[in-house]
Structure formats: C-alpha cells, structure tokens
Design a protein around this motif. Structure first.
Motif, PDB file in Angstrom:
ATOM      1  N   ILE A 106       0.929  -1.143   0.007  1.00  0.00           N
ATOM      2  CA  ILE A 106      -0.078   0.049   0.321  1.00  0.00           C
ATOM      3  C   ILE A 106       0.969   1.445   0.065  1.00  0.00           C
ATOM      4  N   LEU A 107       1.970   1.228   0.824  1.00  0.00           N
ATOM      5  CA  LEU A 107       2.679   2.355   0.935  1.00  0.00           C
ATOM      6  C   LEU A 107       3.767   2.669  -0.293  1.00  0.00           C
ATOM      7  N   GLU A 108       3.976   1.641  -1.099  1.00  0.00           N
ATOM      8  CA  GLU A 108       4.756   1.943  -2.141  1.00  0.00           C
ATOM      9  C   GLU A 108       5.869   2.982  -1.865  1.00  0.00           C
ATOM     10  N   GLY A 109       6.545   2.546  -0.968  1.00  0.00           N
ATOM     11  CA  GLY A 109       7.818   3.365  -0.636  1.00  0.00           C
ATOM     12  C   GLY A 109       7.839   4.461   0.432  1.00  0.00           C
ATOM     13  N   GLN A 110       6.697   4.819   0.847  1.00  0.00           N
ATOM     14  CA  GLN A 110       6.405   6.027   1.647  1.00  0.00           C
ATOM     15  C   GLN A 110       6.690   5.519   2.880  1.00  0.00           C
ATOM     16  N   PRO A 111       7.415   6.153   3.865  1.00  0.00           N
ATOM     17  CA  PRO A 111       7.691   5.690   5.333  1.00  0.00           C
ATOM     18  C   PRO A 111       6.540   5.971   6.137  1.00  0.00           C
ATOM     19  N   LEU A 112       6.447   4.902   7.021  1.00  0.00           N
ATOM     20  CA  LEU A 112       5.450   5.131   8.124  1.00  0.00           C
ATOM     21  C   LEU A 112       6.152   6.188   9.067  1.00  0.00           C
ATOM     22  N   PRO A 113       5.196   6.964   9.754  1.00  0.00           N
ATOM     23  CA  PRO A 113       5.671   7.800  10.799  1.00  0.00           C
ATOM     24  C   PRO A 113       5.839   7.152  11.984  1.00  0.00           C
ATOM     25  N   GLU A 114       6.719   7.576  13.025  1.00  0.00           N
ATOM     26  CA  GLU A 114       6.896   6.693  14.302  1.00  0.00           C
ATOM     27  C   GLU A 114       5.548   6.874  15.001  1.00  0.00           C
ATOM     28  N   GLN A 115       4.833   8.149  14.928  1.00  0.00           N
ATOM     29  CA  GLN A 115       3.656   8.248  15.894  1.00  0.00           C
ATOM     30  C   GLN A 115       2.531   8.757  14.960  1.00  0.00           C
ATOM     31  N   ALA A 116       1.535   8.219  15.010  1.00  0.00           N
ATOM     32  CA  ALA A 116       0.303   8.859  14.434  1.00  0.00           C
ATOM     33  C   ALA A 116      -0.778   8.028  15.021  1.00  0.00           C
ATOM     34  N   GLU A 117      -1.929   8.500  14.497  1.00  0.00           N
ATOM     35  CA  GLU A 117      -3.273   7.606  14.421  1.00  0.00           C
ATOM     36  C   GLU A 117      -3.523   6.923  13.087  1.00  0.00           C
ATOM     37  N   PHE A 118      -3.106   5.754  13.171  1.00  0.00           N
ATOM     38  CA  PHE A 118      -3.533   4.884  11.961  1.00  0.00           C
ATOM     39  C   PHE A 118      -4.674   4.238  11.893  1.00  0.00           C
ATOM     40  N   TYR A 119      -5.151   4.200  10.558  1.00  0.00           N
ATOM     41  CA  TYR A 119      -6.315   3.772  10.139  1.00  0.00           C
ATOM     42  C   TYR A 119      -6.082   2.669   9.157  1.00  0.00           C
ATOM     43  N   LEU A 120      -6.471   1.270   9.710  1.00  0.00           N
ATOM     44  CA  LEU A 120      -5.933   0.099   8.760  1.00  0.00           C
ATOM     45  C   LEU A 120      -7.260  -0.691   8.303  1.00  0.00           C
ATOM     46  N   ALA A 121      -7.534  -0.639   7.120  1.00  0.00           N
ATOM     47  CA  ALA A 121      -8.653  -1.260   6.448  1.00  0.00           C
ATOM     48  C   ALA A 121      -8.164  -2.771   5.951  1.00  0.00           C
ATOM     49  N   THR A 122      -8.968  -3.831   6.575  1.00  0.00           N
ATOM     50  CA  THR A 122      -8.582  -4.981   6.044  1.00  0.00           C
ATOM     51  C   THR A 122      -9.714  -5.722   5.566  1.00  0.00           C
ATOM     52  N   PHE A 123      -9.706  -6.627   4.645  1.00  0.00           N
ATOM     53  CA  PHE A 123     -10.630  -7.577   4.145  1.00  0.00           C
ATOM     54  C   PHE A 123      -9.856  -8.914   3.801  1.00  0.00           C
ATOM     55  N   ASN A 124     -10.853 -10.007   4.487  1.00  0.00           N
ATOM     56  CA  ASN A 124     -10.277 -11.328   4.523  1.00  0.00           C
ATOM     57  C   ASN A 124      -8.898 -11.209   5.152  1.00  0.00           C
ATOM     58  N   ASP A 125      -8.633 -10.682   6.411  1.00  0.00           N
ATOM     59  CA  ASP A 125      -7.537 -10.555   7.148  1.00  0.00           C
ATOM     60  C   ASP A 125      -6.276 -10.003   6.214  1.00  0.00           C
ATOM     61  N   LYS A 126      -6.290  -9.378   5.250  1.00  0.00           N
ATOM     62  CA  LYS A 126      -5.403  -8.840   4.454  1.00  0.00           C
ATOM     63  C   LYS A 126      -5.785  -7.182   4.526  1.00  0.00           C
ATOM     64  N   ALA A 127      -4.440  -6.494   4.748  1.00  0.00           N
ATOM     65  CA  ALA A 127      -4.538  -5.224   4.717  1.00  0.00           C
ATOM     66  C   ALA A 127      -4.621  -4.432   3.329  1.00  0.00           C
ATOM     67  N   VAL A 128      -5.823  -3.649   3.144  1.00  0.00           N
ATOM     68  CA  VAL A 128      -6.192  -3.185   1.776  1.00  0.00           C
ATOM     69  C   VAL A 128      -6.161  -1.824   1.644  1.00  0.00           C
ATOM     70  N   ALA A 129      -6.240  -0.944   2.666  1.00  0.00           N
ATOM     71  CA  ALA A 129      -6.012   0.435   2.614  1.00  0.00           C
ATOM     72  C   ALA A 129      -5.395   0.942   4.002  1.00  0.00           C
ATOM     73  N   LEU A 130      -4.996   2.060   3.998  1.00  0.00           N
ATOM     74  CA  LEU A 130      -4.081   2.612   5.127  1.00  0.00           C
ATOM     75  C   LEU A 130      -4.213   4.071   5.156  1.00  0.00           C
ATOM     76  N   ALA A 131      -4.388   4.818   6.061  1.00  0.00           N
ATOM     77  CA  ALA A 131      -4.348   6.346   6.460  1.00  0.00           C
ATOM     78  C   ALA A 131      -3.970   6.714   7.743  1.00  0.00           C
ATOM     79  N   TRP A 132      -3.378   7.740   7.859  1.00  0.00           N
ATOM     80  CA  TRP A 132      -2.844   8.191   9.114  1.00  0.00           C
ATOM     81  C   TRP A 132      -3.194   9.740   9.362  1.00  0.00           C
ATOM     82  N   CYS A 133      -3.635  10.134  10.495  1.00  0.00           N
ATOM     83  CA  CYS A 133      -4.020  11.300  10.818  1.00  0.00           C
ATOM     84  C   CYS A 133      -2.988  12.017  12.007  1.00  0.00           C
ATOM     85  N   GLU A 134      -2.584  13.348  11.881  1.00  0.00           N
ATOM     86  CA  GLU A 134      -1.877  14.033  13.062  1.00  0.00           C
ATOM     87  C   GLU A 134      -2.927  14.966  13.236  1.00  0.00           C
TER      88      GLU A 134
END
Length: 123
Positions: free
Chosen positions: A22-50
């Motif tokens: 999903i990230l395609e090379g984008q780094p994850l921040p160390e701290q954020a409020e993550f929203y992870l969408a899963t379907f059939n126990d696989k991550a399909v989308a990700l967002a984060w808010c600060e």
C-alpha cells in the motif's frame, strides 16, 4: 468476510507485507493515529492522521474503486468529529501519475479548496 477499519497505534506484524504494498515506498511515521482497512485478514488500505490533518491515505492498487477509500474516510471523519474537531485538512501527496486522481477522490468525499491544502467541514 467484510471490510473492517481498525484504529491502531502500531501496524500489527501480520499486516506488514500488505502495508508495504500500500505504501509503495512511503515511510510510516513513528507516531500517528493509523486507520488500517482489512478484508479477509489482509490489509487493503491505510491512512493516518496527525491532529486535524489527514496526512496519508491510500488503497492498495488491486482493490481500488470498491468503496474502501470512501468507507475509510467515513470512519476517519467520524472519529475526528468525536474528538471535537470541526474540520479536517489534507495536503494530498501521491505519485505524479496518481495525484490528480487522489485530489478528485478527496473532493468527491467533501474536501474542497485549492491544493496544496484541502479541507472538509465535519459539522
């Protein structure tokens, strides 16, 4: 199985491989409020808010155009409103060939204004 949106502080280990896609090379921040969408126990989308800013949102390329991003944003907006925010802002950043599509998607979901900063009223 159904689509599930998780609000997490850290990405669970079992989702790291799909999150990397999903990230395609984008780094994850160390701290954020993550929203992870899963379907059939696989991550399909990700967002984060600060704070009041949606800093990142992406849906895995093979699962786009199925309402996942729309549902992810609905949950994020609801959570922001519950936290007492009246507005959510976003500086949409994507690969050059995906930028226009991301802006169009955000605008279709209630974000408006001129780039680089879009905003959405939560009232």
């Amino acid at each position: 199985m159904r689509l599930t949106i998780h609000n997490v502080k850290h990405i669970p280990a079992q989702h790291h491989a799909h999150v990397a896609l999903i990230l395609e090379g984008q780094p994850l921040p160390e701290q954020a409020e993550f929203y992870l969408a899963t379907f059939n126990d696989k991550a399909v989308a990700l967002a984060w808010c600060e704070q009041q800013q949606l800093s990142f949102i992406a849906v895995r390329d093979i699962t786009r155009r199925r309402g996942i991003g729309q549902e992810l944003l609905r949950v994020i907006k609801h959570a922001a409103k519950q936290q007492g925010y009246s507005q959510l802002t976003c500086q949409p950043q994507a690969k050059p060939n995906q930028q226009a599509g991301l802006v169009a998607f955000l605008q279709s979901q209630g974000f408006n204004g001129q780039t680089p900063v879009l905003s959405c009223n939560l009232e």
